[in-house]
Design a protein around this motif. Structure first.
Motif, PDB file in Angstrom:
ATOM      1  N   UNK A  68      32.420-131.870  63.144  1.00 20.74           N
ATOM      2  CA  UNK A  68      33.701-132.599  63.052  1.00 20.74           C
ATOM      3  C   UNK A  68      34.142-132.827  61.610  1.00 20.74           C
ATOM      4  N   UNK A  69      33.200-133.023  60.681  1.00 19.33           N
ATOM      5  CA  UNK A  69      33.614-133.253  59.287  1.00 19.33           C
ATOM      6  C   UNK A  69      34.247-131.991  58.695  1.00 19.33           C
ATOM      7  N   UNK A  70      33.671-130.836  59.034  1.00 21.65           N
ATOM      8  CA  UNK A  70      34.238-129.572  58.554  1.00 21.65           C
ATOM      9  C   UNK A  70      35.633-129.358  59.151  1.00 21.65           C
TER      10      UNK A  70
ATOM     11  N   UNK B 201      37.614-131.522  60.502  1.00 23.72           N
ATOM     12  CA  UNK B 201      38.584-132.536  60.076  1.00 23.72           C
ATOM     13  C   UNK B 201      39.078-132.229  58.665  1.00 23.72           C
ATOM     14  N   UNK B 202      38.206-131.740  57.813  1.00 24.72           N
ATOM     15  CA  UNK B 202      38.614-131.337  56.462  1.00 24.72           C
ATOM     16  C   UNK B 202      39.726-130.293  56.512  1.00 24.72           C
ATOM     17  N   UNK B 203      39.593-129.364  57.443  1.00 23.68           N
ATOM     18  CA  UNK B 203      40.606-128.312  57.616  1.00 23.68           C
ATOM     19  C   UNK B 203      41.928-128.913  58.091  1.00 23.68           C
TER      20      UNK B 203
ATOM     21  N   UNK C  27      42.971-131.989  57.909  1.00 23.85           N
ATOM     22  CA  UNK C  27      43.545-132.917  56.935  1.00 23.85           C
ATOM     23  C   UNK C  27      44.264-132.171  55.817  1.00 23.85           C
ATOM     24  N   UNK C  28      43.638-131.147  55.324  1.00 23.66           N
ATOM     25  CA  UNK C  28      44.239-130.367  54.242  1.00 23.66           C
ATOM     26  C   UNK C  28      45.598-129.798  54.672  1.00 23.66           C
ATOM     27  N   UNK C  29      45.659-129.264  55.897  1.00 19.50           N
ATOM     28  CA  UNK C  29      46.877-128.589  56.346  1.00 19.50           C
ATOM     29  C   UNK C  29      47.930-129.578  56.851  1.00 19.50           C
TER      30      UNK C  29
ATOM     31  N   UNK D  71      42.801-132.894  65.464  1.00 23.01           N
ATOM     32  CA  UNK D  71      41.354-132.737  65.687  1.00 23.01           C
ATOM     33  C   UNK D  71      41.000-132.990  67.160  1.00 23.01           C
TER      34      UNK D  71
ATOM     35  N   UNK E  75      42.096-124.347  62.104  1.00 25.81           N
ATOM     36  CA  UNK E  75      43.143-123.941  61.159  1.00 25.81           C
ATOM     37  C   UNK E  75      44.429-123.564  61.903  1.00 25.81           C
TER      38      UNK E  75
ATOM     39  N   UNK F  60      40.380-133.763  49.657  1.00 28.26           N
ATOM     40  CA  UNK F  60      39.711-133.413  48.410  1.00 28.26           C
ATOM     41  C   UNK F  60      40.062-131.995  47.975  1.00 28.26           C
TER      42      UNK F  60
END
Lengths: 186, 236
Positions: free
Chosen positions: A35-37, A39-41, A43-45, A56, A86, A108
């Motif tokens: 989920x962290x990976x 969610x990072x995707x 969030x960035x987009x 998510x 993505x 980040x």
């Protein structure tokens, strides 16, 4: 691939395959591993936390429904999962007419060098080669390709963000991709 | 080395995998996915290359309640029944698109048991759309009937995909881009709700196409396998 990475990948593959058999406990394990990976995707987009969490949510519903179709031999599990995240995030952004923001407060920065072997999930020789080949591009070509991938942007959007004519941006990316292809298939 | 006036190389497969195309360029690339197997394979190969970039994506912890929300959604997902329409048997004997109109009339669920929504003539405002989805080579035609007022589409059954593969149905509207409508169950007719966001694409002239995908359907959001059947929607 280090033994630790191979082990992590095996655990992830098992969780995904068991999720495909509608195993809820395996699905929770899959969530905690990924989920962290993902969610990072998102969030960035998406550019903001609330929307990224909604996306998510949808991503994991899609994973639950489609996990049965995952073929372990065809793609690494994290690639399969990350691609879903993505695509969903890009769909959300386009459907909501959100302009890609230049400053993303919550997200980040993306590292600009190849990951350490111990940090790779996709991880195999192909991955190493792609990172090496990207380094061989002109800065503006590499930057445009990375922006397209990480921010989920079209030619028109990258050109606008970089204040470069559309035709010029297309030319940078096409020539960069051609060079990448030559390097990857060497 | 590279002459500045030299035309840009054709990198459409990579561009599609990277996601930089939009509008007509994207439509043109997607049509090549449908028509050129080698091109589709190139797109797949590029997706594989670019996947290495996922390793660089920083992780961020989502808030704690997302998993709970997902689980609540899973528990609340209603089972979808395709039985109530009794469709495959009723249409098995029909061989031509000319039968579609009759089929539409037959589909009024006048004697259906249970809480089947009963569309009434008075309430109907938009004309129904039908399509004959013709196989490119051998096999059965699939007939599709779409009811704009309810957003339901009904399809006759066919077995287009071999074991281990799935037949996925797509609508291609004015933008030239395939959008997935869902999977076609093997040999069974079905009723499927078309998502509200996709209903505007269900218009006369839009094309319904079936591609062969890995079991469970395309994971990319776009067709990855060959297109085996297609047909245009028209009003009845």
């Amino acid at each position: 691939m280090t033994p630790a990475t191979a082990d992590a990948r095996a655990r992830l593959t098992e969780a995904l395959v068991r999720t495909g058999a509608e195993d809820r406990a395996a699905f929770r394990t899959l969530y905690s591993l990924t989920s962290a990976k993902l969610f990072g995707i998102c969030l960035r987009i998406c550019g903001e936390r609330q929307a990224a969490e909604d996306v998510l949510h949808e991503v994991y519903l899609t994973i639950w429904k489609r996990a049965g179709a995952y073929e372990p031999g065809r793609a690494s599990p994290i690639t399969w999962l990350a691609t879903i995240a993505r695509n969903r995030a890009i769909d959300w952004r386009r459907a909501n007419g959100v302009r890609p923001s230049i400053n993303i407060d919550d997200a980040p920065e993306i590292a600009d060098s190849a990951p350490l072997a111990s940090e790779t999930m996709v991880a195999d020789e192909d991955a190493h080669t792609l990172h090496e080949c990207l380094k061989g591009l002109e800065d503006r070509q590499g930057m445009a390709i990375r922006t397209a991938f990480f921010d989920g942007l079209t030619y028109a959007e990258i050109a606008e963000r970089q204040s470069v004519p559309l035709g010029t941006m297309k030319s940078w990316v096409r020539r960069g991709l051609a060079k990448l292809k030559e390097c990857l298939e060497r | 080395m590279t002459d500045i006036r030299e035309p840009d190389p054709d990198m459409a497969a990579a561009e599609l995998a990277l996601g930089v195309l939009d509008g007509e360029e994207r439509g043109a690339a997607l049509r090549r996915v449908l028509s050129e197997p080698g091109f589709a394979a190139d797109v797949e190969r590029w997706r594989g290359y670019l996947a290495a970039l996922f390793d660089l994506w920083p992780e961020v912890q989502p808030s704690g309640d997302v998993l709970a929300r997902v689980e609540r959604s899973l528990d609340g997902v209603p089972a979808v029944s395709t039985r109530r329409w009794g469709w495959p048997a009723a249409t098995a004997a029909m061989g031509s698109i000319a039968a579609a109109l009759l089929l539409v009339l037959m589909l009024q669920p006048v004697t259906a048991p249970g809480p089947v929504p009963q569309p009434t003539i008075a309430a109907r405002t938009a004309p129904m759309l039908v399509a004959a989805i013709m196989p490119d080579e051998k096999g059965e035609m699939v007939k599709a009937v779409y009811e704009p007022d309810s957003g339901m589409m009904r399809l006759t059954g066919a077995s287009m995909a071999d074991t281990g593969k799935s037949a996925e149905l797509w609508v291609i509207a004015g933008d030239g881009v395939p959008h997935s409508l869902g999977l076609l169950p093997r040999g069974q007719g079905m009723a499927m709700p078309v998502k509200p966001g996709m209903r505007p694409m269900m218009a006369p002239g839009s094309v319904l196409a079936v591609s062969i995908e890995p079991e469970g359907g395309s994971t990319t959001g776009l067709p990855t396998g060959p297109v085996v059947a297609k047909g245009a929607l028209s009003e009845v």
